[in-house]
Design a protein around this motif. Structure first.
Motif, PDB file in Angstrom:
ATOM      1  N   LEU A 156       0.826  -1.206   0.000  1.00 45.61           N
ATOM      2  CA  LEU A 156       0.000   0.000   0.000  1.00 45.61           C
ATOM      3  C   LEU A 156       0.859   1.254   0.000  1.00 45.61           C
ATOM      4  O   LEU A 156       1.793   1.375   0.801  1.00 45.61           O
ATOM      5  N   MET A 157       0.553   2.165  -0.913  1.00 49.02           N
ATOM      6  CA  MET A 157       1.076   3.533  -0.863  1.00 49.02           C
ATOM      7  C   MET A 157      -0.107   4.495  -0.840  1.00 49.02           C
ATOM      8  O   MET A 157      -1.018   4.376  -1.665  1.00 49.02           O
ATOM      9  N   VAL A 158      -0.082   5.420   0.097  1.00 47.48           N
ATOM     10  CA  VAL A 158      -1.049   6.509   0.106  1.00 47.48           C
ATOM     11  C   VAL A 158      -0.314   7.757  -0.363  1.00 47.48           C
ATOM     12  O   VAL A 158       0.697   8.155   0.226  1.00 47.48           O
ATOM     13  N   LEU A 159      -0.815   8.352  -1.447  1.00 41.70           N
ATOM     14  CA  LEU A 159      -0.132   9.479  -2.074  1.00 41.70           C
ATOM     15  C   LEU A 159      -0.916  10.770  -1.876  1.00 41.70           C
ATOM     16  O   LEU A 159      -2.120  10.826  -2.152  1.00 41.70           O
ATOM     17  N   ASP A 160      -0.238  11.785  -1.393  1.00 37.47           N
ATOM     18  CA  ASP A 160      -0.803  13.142  -1.334  1.00 37.47           C
ATOM     19  C   ASP A 160      -0.382  13.881  -2.593  1.00 37.47           C
ATOM     20  O   ASP A 160       0.813  14.076  -2.847  1.00 37.47           O
ATOM     21  N   CYS A 161      -1.355  14.290  -3.389  1.00 37.45           N
ATOM     22  CA  CYS A 161      -1.093  14.921  -4.680  1.00 37.45           C
ATOM     23  C   CYS A 161      -1.618  16.356  -4.666  1.00 37.45           C
ATOM     24  O   CYS A 161      -2.725  16.611  -4.175  1.00 37.45           O
ATOM     25  N   VAL A 162      -0.842  17.286  -5.205  1.00 42.15           N
ATOM     26  CA  VAL A 162      -1.244  18.696  -5.233  1.00 42.15           C
ATOM     27  C   VAL A 162      -1.021  19.258  -6.626  1.00 42.15           C
ATOM     28  O   VAL A 162       0.094  19.203  -7.165  1.00 42.15           O
ATOM     29  N   SER A 163      -2.087  19.797  -7.214  1.00 42.80           N
ATOM     30  CA  SER A 163      -2.004  20.499  -8.489  1.00 42.80           C
ATOM     31  C   SER A 163      -1.970  21.997  -8.215  1.00 42.80           C
ATOM     32  O   SER A 163      -2.731  22.501  -7.371  1.00 42.80           O
ATOM     33  N   ARG A 164      -1.098  22.709  -8.923  1.00 46.03           N
ATOM     34  CA  ARG A 164      -0.932  24.142  -8.716  1.00 46.03           C
ATOM     35  C   ARG A 164      -1.464  24.921  -9.923  1.00 46.03           C
ATOM     36  O   ARG A 164      -1.214  24.547 -11.077  1.00 46.03           O
ATOM     37  N   GLY A 165      -2.217  25.984  -9.636  1.00 42.95           N
ATOM     38  CA  GLY A 165      -2.700  26.872 -10.677  1.00 42.95           C
ATOM     39  C   GLY A 165      -2.412  28.314 -10.314  1.00 42.95           C
ATOM     40  O   GLY A 165      -1.409  28.604  -9.653  1.00 42.95           O
ATOM     41  N   LYS A 166      -3.307  29.201 -10.709  1.00 47.90           N
ATOM     42  CA  LYS A 166      -3.154  30.626 -10.403  1.00 47.90           C
ATOM     43  C   LYS A 166      -4.523  31.203 -10.132  1.00 47.90           C
ATOM     44  O   LYS A 166      -5.478  30.976 -10.899  1.00 47.90           O
ATOM     45  N   ALA A 167      -4.643  31.917  -9.007  1.00 46.26           N
ATOM     46  CA  ALA A 167      -5.938  32.481  -8.611  1.00 46.26           C
ATOM     47  C   ALA A 167      -6.382  33.561  -9.588  1.00 46.26           C
ATOM     48  O   ALA A 167      -5.561  34.245 -10.209  1.00 46.26           O
ATOM     49  N   GLY A 168      -7.682  33.688  -9.729  1.00 45.13           N
ATOM     50  CA  GLY A 168      -8.260  34.726 -10.572  1.00 45.13           C
ATOM     51  C   GLY A 168      -9.733  34.869 -10.259  1.00 45.13           C
ATOM     52  O   GLY A 168     -10.305  34.087  -9.485  1.00 45.13           O
ATOM     53  N   HIS A 169     -10.373  35.872 -10.860  1.00 49.90           N
ATOM     54  CA  HIS A 169     -11.806  36.088 -10.639  1.00 49.90           C
ATOM     55  C   HIS A 169     -12.598  35.173 -11.560  1.00 49.90           C
ATOM     56  O   HIS A 169     -12.348  35.109 -12.759  1.00 49.90           O
ATOM     57  N   ALA A 170     -13.576  34.487 -11.008  1.00 48.30           N
ATOM     58  CA  ALA A 170     -14.347  33.515 -11.779  1.00 48.30           C
ATOM     59  C   ALA A 170     -15.205  34.163 -12.853  1.00 48.30           C
ATOM     60  O   ALA A 170     -15.584  33.518 -13.829  1.00 48.30           O
ATOM     61  N   ALA A 171     -15.503  35.455 -12.694  1.00 52.66           N
ATOM     62  CA  ALA A 171     -16.353  36.140 -13.664  1.00 52.66           C
ATOM     63  C   ALA A 171     -15.589  36.559 -14.918  1.00 52.66           C
ATOM     64  O   ALA A 171     -16.192  36.895 -15.930  1.00 52.66           O
ATOM     65  N   ARG A 172     -14.271  36.560 -14.814  1.00 54.35           N
ATOM     66  CA  ARG A 172     -13.461  36.972 -15.957  1.00 54.35           C
ATOM     67  C   ARG A 172     -12.538  35.821 -16.367  1.00 54.35           C
ATOM     68  O   ARG A 172     -12.368  34.857 -15.634  1.00 54.35           O
ATOM     69  N   ASN A 173     -11.984  35.923 -17.527  1.00 55.70           N
ATOM     70  CA  ASN A 173     -11.088  34.886 -18.025  1.00 55.70           C
ATOM     71  C   ASN A 173      -9.707  35.074 -17.411  1.00 55.70           C
ATOM     72  O   ASN A 173      -8.746  35.469 -18.094  1.00 55.70           O
ATOM     73  N   GLU A 174      -9.635  34.794 -16.098  1.00 57.57           N
ATOM     74  CA  GLU A 174      -8.398  35.023 -15.355  1.00 57.57           C
ATOM     75  C   GLU A 174      -7.941  33.722 -14.679  1.00 57.57           C
ATOM     76  O   GLU A 174      -8.729  32.819 -14.420  1.00 57.57           O
ATOM     77  N   GLY A 175      -6.670  33.710 -14.361  1.00 59.63           N
ATOM     78  CA  GLY A 175      -6.122  32.625 -13.556  1.00 59.63           C
ATOM     79  C   GLY A 175      -5.981  31.308 -14.314  1.00 59.63           C
ATOM     80  O   GLY A 175      -6.238  31.206 -15.517  1.00 59.63           O
ATOM     81  N   GLU A 176      -5.549  30.320 -13.577  1.00 61.91           N
ATOM     82  CA  GLU A 176      -5.377  28.963 -14.095  1.00 61.91           C
ATOM     83  C   GLU A 176      -5.995  28.014 -13.076  1.00 61.91           C
ATOM     84  O   GLU A 176      -5.514  27.912 -11.942  1.00 61.91           O
ATOM     85  N   ASN A 177      -7.066  27.351 -13.450  1.00 61.39           N
ATOM     86  CA  ASN A 177      -7.873  26.580 -12.513  1.00 61.39           C
ATOM     87  C   ASN A 177      -7.166  25.275 -12.128  1.00 61.39           C
ATOM     88  O   ASN A 177      -7.002  24.371 -12.953  1.00 61.39           O
ATOM     89  N   ALA A 178      -6.753  25.208 -10.856  1.00 61.49           N
ATOM     90  CA  ALA A 178      -6.026  24.017 -10.377  1.00 61.49           C
ATOM     91  C   ALA A 178      -6.905  22.771 -10.363  1.00 61.49           C
ATOM     92  O   ALA A 178      -6.402  21.644 -10.499  1.00 61.49           O
TER      93      ALA A 178
END
Length: 354
Positions: free
Chosen positions: A173-195
């Motif tokens: 058994l391996m339990v893996l903690d995985c983290v994806s990184r994006g960039k914050a932005g306002h959801a109403a505009r075409n901003e950021g990078e959705n993690a």
């Protein structure tokens, strides 16, 4: 019956163990019971934390060692219990109580077998009994904490409920903690990078990927994403991070390191294993202990569940009375006939080897 006294003593000890709470990390009471029982039988033993172990009377350092191991800790009682989990009641030839099946029946059967062989001078192998703690949580203060204090082990017989059939392989058994990184932005505009979207691509890979080597006994490596989360709490913010947990069950066809390397080559997220301790295991079909079991009419299979077998760096086999399907269930029990069969099976198995 030639081992009737062993059987009666085993049932009595199991009743005492059930009546003494021994949730993982809180096994002091059951450790004391096991030590006292061995002392009453004239067996010298050693203790480290809540682990008890002993050697056969005529231990010879020149002879190889067979380890007899099972655990005396339990999980917390299932909330659906209708009986007192600490009341060792016998009803219709069944002994009820927390830990009766997992793995009290195995433990007391192995203790009985150790006592059966304890005073023999003609053994070709040494026998070492280890009643250990923290198995249910894969804790570091269990079997792992005494390995360096034990003599080198050639073979380990691990007591877990297998209906006394031969579990010749066990998934790691391996339990893996995985983290994806994006960039914050306002959801109403075409901003950021959705993690979250980045994580979804990796989660899809975990779901779809098949490792090419398939075990004859355990099947394929199995990967399952079980938890997903983000630190973002606002509905109108594009999340900058997304974490998820992957449960990875590894067969004896791969090392944990090989599987981890493959995962990291295919995903873009950060992957951190919580532990590399719970390793897969397997024993060849032509090994003498497997052949001895087959001659007794036992069948073999691969076990999907983990045990202390994963932490023992030696050839090992998992076998014991009881049924794994009853483990951790409400109103847990073991049949008295199962304990009797467990003692008989262990003795007959070892008679062909030692």
């Amino acid at each position: 019956m030639w081992n009737q006294q062993l059987y009666e003593d085993a049932v009595k000890l199991l009743q005492q163990l059930i009546a003494t709470p021994s949730i993982s990390r809180e096994e002091q009471g059951t450790a004391q019971l096991i030590g006292s029982m061995l002392a009453e039988k004239g067996v010298s033993f050693r203790q480290h934390l809540n682990n008890i172990w002993a050697q056969n009377k005529y231990f010879d350092p020149a002879k190889p060692v067979i380890l007899l191991n099972s655990h005396h800790d339990t999980v917390k009682p299932n909330p659906q219990y209708t009986r007192d989990p600490f009341s060792p009641d016998i009803v219709d030839n069944k002994l009820y109580g927390l830990g009766s099946n997992d793995a009290g029946g195995c433990l007391v059967s192995l203790i009985a077998v150790f006592l059966h062989f304890y005073g023999r001078e003609d053994l070709r192998y040494n026998l070492v009994l280890a009643a250990t703690a923290e198995e249910e949580i894969s804790g570091t203060n269990g079997i792992e904490s005494i390995l360096l204090q034990l003599p080198p082990i050639e073979l380990a017989i691990v007591g877990e409920p297998t209906q006394t059939q031969l579990a010749i392989a066990e998934k790691g058994l391996m339990v893996l903690d995985c983290v994806s990184r994006g960039k914050a932005g306002h959801a109403a505009r075409n901003e950021g990078e959705n993690a979250i979207y980045k994580a979804l691509a990796d989660i899809n890979w975990f779901q779809q990927y098949q490792f090419p080597e398939v075990s004859e006994t355990l099947g394929p490596v199995k990967m399952t994403v079980t938890v997903i989360n983000t630190s973002n709490k606002a509905h109108n913010v594009v999340p900058a991070d997304c974490s998820f947990v992957a449960d990875v069950r590894v067969t004896e066809k791969y090392t944990l390191e090989e599987v981890l390397d493959t995962i990291r080559q295919h995903v873009s997220c950060e992957v951190t294993p919580r532990s590399m301790r719970m390793r897969p295991s397997g024993i060849p079909l032509d090994h003498p202990v497997v052949q001895a079991g087959l001659q007794l009419g036992k069948s073999w299979y691969g076990s999907p569940t983990t045990s202390d077998q994963a932490l023992i760096p030696a050839t090992s086999i998992k076998i014991g009375p009881g049924d794994s399907a009853r483990s951790h269930t409400a109103d847990e029990y073991i049949g008295l006939d199962e304990i009797r069969e467990g003692i008989d099976t262990y003795i007959k198995l070892l008679e062909q080897i030692v």
